[in-house]
Design a protein around this motif. Structure first.
Motif, mmCIF file in Angstrom:
data_model
loop_
_atom_site.group_PDB
_atom_site.id
_atom_site.type_symbol
_atom_site.label_atom_id
_atom_site.label_comp_id
_atom_site.label_asym_id
_atom_site.label_seq_id
_atom_site.Cartn_x
_atom_site.Cartn_y
_atom_site.Cartn_z
ATOM 1 N N GLU A 35 49.870 41.571 29.235
ATOM 2 C CA GLU A 35 49.484 40.974 30.551
ATOM 3 C C GLU A 35 48.833 40.178 29.232
ATOM 4 O O GLU A 35 48.033 39.943 29.051
ATOM 5 C CB GLU A 35 48.621 42.315 31.179
ATOM 6 N N ILE A 36 48.898 38.877 30.445
ATOM 7 C CA ILE A 36 48.250 37.699 29.699
ATOM 8 C C ILE A 36 46.628 37.763 29.809
ATOM 9 O O ILE A 36 46.611 37.200 31.327
ATOM 10 C CB ILE A 36 48.608 36.631 29.949
ATOM 11 N N THR A 37 45.317 38.221 29.915
ATOM 12 C CA THR A 37 44.179 38.174 30.601
ATOM 13 C C THR A 37 43.366 37.109 29.875
ATOM 14 O O THR A 37 42.209 36.973 30.024
ATOM 15 C CB THR A 37 43.748 39.019 30.988
ATOM 16 N N VAL A 42 47.047 33.791 26.333
ATOM 17 C CA VAL A 42 47.363 32.775 25.756
ATOM 18 C C VAL A 42 48.211 31.736 24.607
ATOM 19 O O VAL A 42 49.284 31.051 24.561
ATOM 20 C CB VAL A 42 47.042 31.850 26.959
ATOM 21 N N GLN A 113 56.595 31.397 30.269
ATOM 22 C CA GLN A 113 55.680 33.121 30.101
ATOM 23 C C GLN A 113 54.413 32.200 30.040
ATOM 24 O O GLN A 113 53.389 32.296 30.848
ATOM 25 C CB GLN A 113 56.459 33.820 29.195
ATOM 26 N N ALA A 117 50.942 32.025 32.579
ATOM 27 C CA ALA A 117 50.715 32.907 32.984
ATOM 28 C C ALA A 117 48.638 32.157 33.520
ATOM 29 O O ALA A 117 48.099 32.346 33.365
ATOM 30 C CB ALA A 117 50.589 33.509 31.194
ATOM 31 N N ASP A 120 48.569 31.485 37.029
ATOM 32 C CA ASP A 120 48.077 32.888 37.894
ATOM 33 C C ASP A 120 46.747 33.160 37.286
ATOM 34 O O ASP A 120 45.912 33.704 37.937
ATOM 35 C CB ASP A 120 48.974 34.038 37.078
ATOM 36 N N GLY A 121 46.097 32.746 36.205
ATOM 37 C CA GLY A 121 45.313 32.711 35.718
ATOM 38 C C GLY A 121 44.155 32.037 36.058
ATOM 39 O O GLY A 121 44.540 31.443 36.500
#
Length: 487
Positions: A35-37, A42, A113, A117, A120-121
């Motif tokens: 999961e890229i949070t 990133v 990917q 991310a 979506d972030g």
């Protein structure tokens, strides 16, 4: 053992750092990805959006930078021998075209990917340099695939032949169907990614900028890309933004001074160091290239004359070419490294110059010549020669249209300038794969010598339009509905 192998067109990045296992990425649906949070994650992911394979072996072997040596000189190796005869090498072994295909799509998977991310972030403006990096890295990998696996772009042409699959979304299933589209569609998408990503880049976003698409690296890539498109003014504009103060002389390889004075070991150690200003962008590539110092198809007695005979300046180039044994030569550009994944195990790799100030300057020189700006083209050519000729004298060694006419017996100034540029690049970028790019881009006929079992020499040619000028796609891509190149 190969580090990564895809069973279809591309692989999905399932970890932040690539090259950590030999597991096939598509053995199962990748629904457990990291999961890229954070912006830091990133950044780690975009750092893997670069090919971990290289094109040097097959690009050089297929080009006129390789010759067949006499029987008994050098060793046989399919990685060199097959492309020298313009034959397909089965599978995706190390240093092959198939390996590079997979390496590029693995890089594209990482870029996609990262972009997903970011979408979506909620990372704010801090993530923009990495968005730019992912877009330009995706453009670069697709462009390099197009160079080797699709027909060259024709300015003003239909460009309706098959391109390469342009992948813009992460994979969510083991085998997905893809279309190659057309060459025109491929280049349009490369251009879109490049132009969208470049304004977002920042050199200050990286600890070691030379391994990333900084603004400088992106402009160098753009100068190469627009050279393929024949958009000459854009080549010039991007080249002008590549090095600080537009000072190419002090940012090119110090071939005739610092590097020339080094011992062979120091030369190899320093040639691709990040401290070298000429290295605008470097890449790490899994490779056994340095094990192949004496292939039967390589640099031999004929090619080495590029460095022992006068060129258009009337002087001899200072580039180093080391003789390993009778008839076997090497440019000493690559130092062997080894990455340990455990006690006594791991993989060999090279640091490869992907973009340089030297190439960018000559891109600009060619664009000037194409636009009829002969004085500007000559200035770039002479700046290029200044760092490659020992004791260069601006009065006696300067390249002029008159010298070009006599040296090449060419009356047309544009033709003579371009011939000078291409020949200069052929020598400078020996063992770097750049020559093949110029061959396909400008329609150069490649001529290879062949010795019979009794030592009789003959020649074969690879002309423009020959389907063998396109390297073959891995057979696995047929699982994804992608047609292979004709033979």
């Amino acid at each position: 053992m190969k580090i990564i192998k895809s069973i279809a067109i591309l692989s999905t990045v399932t970890v932040l750092v690539s090259l950590q296992s030999c597991k096939k990425y598509l053995d199962e649906v990748p629904d457990n990805r990291t999961e890229i949070t954070t912006v830091a994650k990133v950044a780690q992911l975009t750092a893997t959006a670069y090919p971990t394979a290289h094109y040097i072996t097959f690009a050089e072997a297929a080009s006129d930078n390789t010759e067949e040596k006499e029987k008994g000189v050098g060793s046989l190796n399919e990685a060199w021998d097959k492309p020298y005869y313009w034959e397909d090498l089965s599978g995706t072994p190390t240093n092959s075209a198939g390996s590079y295909w997979n390496g590029c799509y693995e890089a594209i998977a990482a870029a996609n990917q990262a972009l997903q991310a970011i979408q979506d972030g909620n990372f704010g403006d801090a993530v923009l340099p990495y968005k730019g990096e992912a877009l330009v890295a995706r453009a670069y990998a697709h462009f390099m695939l197009a160079v080797f696996f699709a027909k060259p772009y024709e300015k003003g042409g239909a460009n309706s032949s098959p391109g390469i699959p342009y992948v813009t979304e992460p994979e969510t299933q083991p085998i997905k169907q893809y279309s190659r589209g057309t060459v025109q569609e491929t280049y349009d998408k490369i251009k879109k990614d490049l132009e969208e990503g470049l304004p977002l880049l920042s050199a200050s976003a990286y600890t070691v900028p030379k391994y990333h698409f900084t603004p400088s690296a992106a402009h160098a890539f753009a100068s190469r890309f627009y050279l393929f498109l024949g958009e000459w003014q854009k080549v010039i504009d991007h080249a002008n933004l590549t090095v600080p103060g537009n000072d190419f002389v002090n940012n090119m390889r110090p071939v005739s001074t610092t590097l020339y004075e080094m011992t062979n070991n120091d030369f190899r150690a320093n040639y691709t160091k990040t401290e070298q200003r000429t290295a605008i962008m470097l890449g790490n590539a899994y490779s056994t290239y340095t094990y192949e110092n004496t292939p039967n198809h390589g640099i031999g007695n004929k090619l080495v004359t590029m460095f022992t005979s006068p060129n258009v300046t009337g002087k001899i180039l200072a580039n180093k070419v080391y003789q390993w044994s009778a008839g076997n030569y090497n440019t000493l550009k690559y130092l062997y490294y080894f990455f340990y994944t455990g006690p006594g195990i791991g993989f060999p790799y090279l640091v490869v110059p992907l973009l340089t100030a030297d190439e960018t300057l000559m891109n600009r020189a060619e664009a000037y010549a194409q636009l009829g700006l002969n004085d500007a083209a000559l200035k770039d050519i002479n700046d290029f020669m200044k760092v490659r000729i020992r004791g260069y004298n601006a009065n006696t060694d300067v390249v002029t249209l008159a010298k070009i006419k006599v040296f090449y017996n060419i009356d047309d100034p544009k033709e003579g300038l371009i011939r000078t540029i291409l020949d200069s690049k052929k020598a400078e970028f020996l063992e770097e794969g750049i020559r093949w790019m110029d061959i396909v881009r400008t329609g150069i006929t490649v001529r290879h010598n062949v010795y019979s079992n009794v030592g009789v020499e003959s020649f074969m040619e690879l002309k423009p339009g020959d389907p063998r000028r396109l390297f073959q796609l891995p057979t696995e891509v047929k699982l994804s509905g992608v047609e292979q190149n004709p033979r």
